[in-house]
Write a protein that holds these residues in place. Sequence first.
Motif, short mmCIF file in Angstrom:
data_model
loop_
_atom_site.label_atom_id
_atom_site.label_comp_id
_atom_site.label_asym_id
_atom_site.label_seq_id
_atom_site.Cartn_x
_atom_site.Cartn_y
_atom_site.Cartn_z
N PHE A 1 0.82 -1.21 0.00
CA PHE A 1 0.00 0.00 0.00
C PHE A 1 0.86 1.27 0.00
O PHE A 1 0.75 2.11 -0.88
N TYR A 2 1.75 1.40 0.99
CA TYR A 2 2.49 2.66 1.14
C TYR A 2 3.58 2.86 0.10
O TYR A 2 3.97 3.99 -0.19
N ILE A 3 4.10 1.78 -0.48
CA ILE A 3 5.16 1.94 -1.48
C ILE A 3 4.62 1.75 -2.90
O ILE A 3 4.85 2.57 -3.77
N LYS A 4 3.86 0.69 -3.11
CA LYS A 4 3.35 0.40 -4.46
C LYS A 4 1.98 1.02 -4.74
O LYS A 4 1.50 0.99 -5.86
N HIS A 5 1.32 1.51 -3.69
CA HIS A 5 -0.02 2.11 -3.81
C HIS A 5 -1.06 1.17 -4.40
O HIS A 5 -1.83 1.55 -5.28
N TRP A 6 -1.05 -0.07 -3.91
CA TRP A 6 -2.08 -1.03 -4.30
C TRP A 6 -3.29 -0.83 -3.39
O TRP A 6 -3.14 -0.48 -2.22
N GLN B 1 -16.24 8.53 -21.06
CA GLN B 1 -15.07 7.70 -21.41
C GLN B 1 -13.96 7.91 -20.37
O GLN B 1 -13.32 6.96 -19.94
N LYS B 2 -13.76 9.18 -20.00
CA LYS B 2 -12.75 9.50 -18.98
C LYS B 2 -13.10 8.75 -17.69
O LYS B 2 -12.24 8.16 -17.05
N LYS B 3 -14.38 8.82 -17.35
CA LYS B 3 -14.84 8.19 -16.11
C LYS B 3 -14.63 6.68 -16.16
O LYS B 3 -14.06 6.09 -15.24
N SER B 4 -15.03 6.07 -17.25
CA SER B 4 -14.93 4.60 -17.31
C SER B 4 -13.47 4.13 -17.37
O SER B 4 -13.11 3.14 -16.74
N LYS B 5 -12.62 4.86 -18.09
CA LYS B 5 -11.18 4.51 -18.11
C LYS B 5 -10.57 4.63 -16.72
O LYS B 5 -9.75 3.81 -16.30
N THR B 6 -10.95 5.70 -16.02
CA THR B 6 -10.39 5.96 -14.69
C THR B 6 -10.84 4.88 -13.70
O THR B 6 -10.03 4.37 -12.92
N ILE B 7 -12.12 4.52 -13.77
CA ILE B 7 -12.63 3.45 -12.88
C ILE B 7 -11.88 2.16 -13.15
O ILE B 7 -11.41 1.49 -12.22
N LYS B 8 -11.72 1.81 -14.41
CA LYS B 8 -11.02 0.57 -14.79
C LYS B 8 -9.59 0.58 -14.25
O LYS B 8 -9.11 -0.41 -13.71
N TYR B 9 -8.92 1.73 -14.41
CA TYR B 9 -7.54 1.85 -13.96
C TYR B 9 -7.44 1.67 -12.44
O TYR B 9 -6.61 0.89 -11.95
N LEU B 10 -8.31 2.37 -11.71
CA LEU B 10 -8.26 2.29 -10.25
C LEU B 10 -8.61 0.89 -9.75
O LEU B 10 -8.04 0.41 -8.77
N MET B 11 -9.53 0.22 -10.44
CA MET B 11 -9.86 -1.15 -10.05
C MET B 11 -8.68 -2.08 -10.32
O MET B 11 -8.42 -2.99 -9.54
N SER B 12 -7.95 -1.83 -11.40
CA SER B 12 -6.78 -2.67 -11.69
C SER B 12 -5.69 -2.47 -10.63
O SER B 12 -4.86 -3.35 -10.43
N LYS B 13 -5.70 -1.32 -9.96
CA LYS B 13 -4.76 -1.07 -8.87
C LYS B 13 -5.26 -1.69 -7.56
O LYS B 13 -4.61 -1.60 -6.54
N GLY B 14 -6.48 -2.26 -7.61
CA GLY B 14 -6.98 -2.97 -6.43
C GLY B 14 -7.92 -2.18 -5.54
O GLY B 14 -8.24 -2.62 -4.44
#
Length: 152
Positions: free
Chosen positions: A70-75, A128-141
């Motif tokens: 979390f603190y280093i990799k920001h997962w 599109q911005k919203k959906s890309k951002t959601i996908k990205y943040l979900m991929s980060k966990g």
Amino acid sequence: MDKKSFTFEEIKQKLVHYCVYQDRCHAEVEQKMKEFLLIPEAKEEIFLYLIQENYLNEERFTRSYIRGKFYIKHWGRNKIRINLKQKQVSEKLIEKCFDEIDERDYEKTLRKIFDDYYSKQNGLKEYQKKSKTIKYLMSKGFEYEKINDIFE
């Protein structure tokens, strides 16, 4: 490849060093033991020794893993949980150790990653911005509910 043969004591010392170098989970130590041709009784004895001498401590491993990711990799929690489960750490222990992450830090980190990523999405329609951002943040966990709160 020929496996160099070590005495029981040498193997034990190698495994102590393996655990001292960085916190390990039980599954990693078991995997490492496979490099040495040990009978089950010997494995058992070394395992017990590592635990009794506190070289091997699943809770300590889990706590340091959570902090680092979390603190280093920001997962986010989901990605951390999945990766710990792959290391055969129990759900119960994972949940118990999630208090290593301060809730304010979690929200601050999510917000910062969101802002950084969202602001870079140029030439896209809002949805599109919203959906890309959601996908990205979900991929980060990060959890969908938490991500959604940011858009509210």
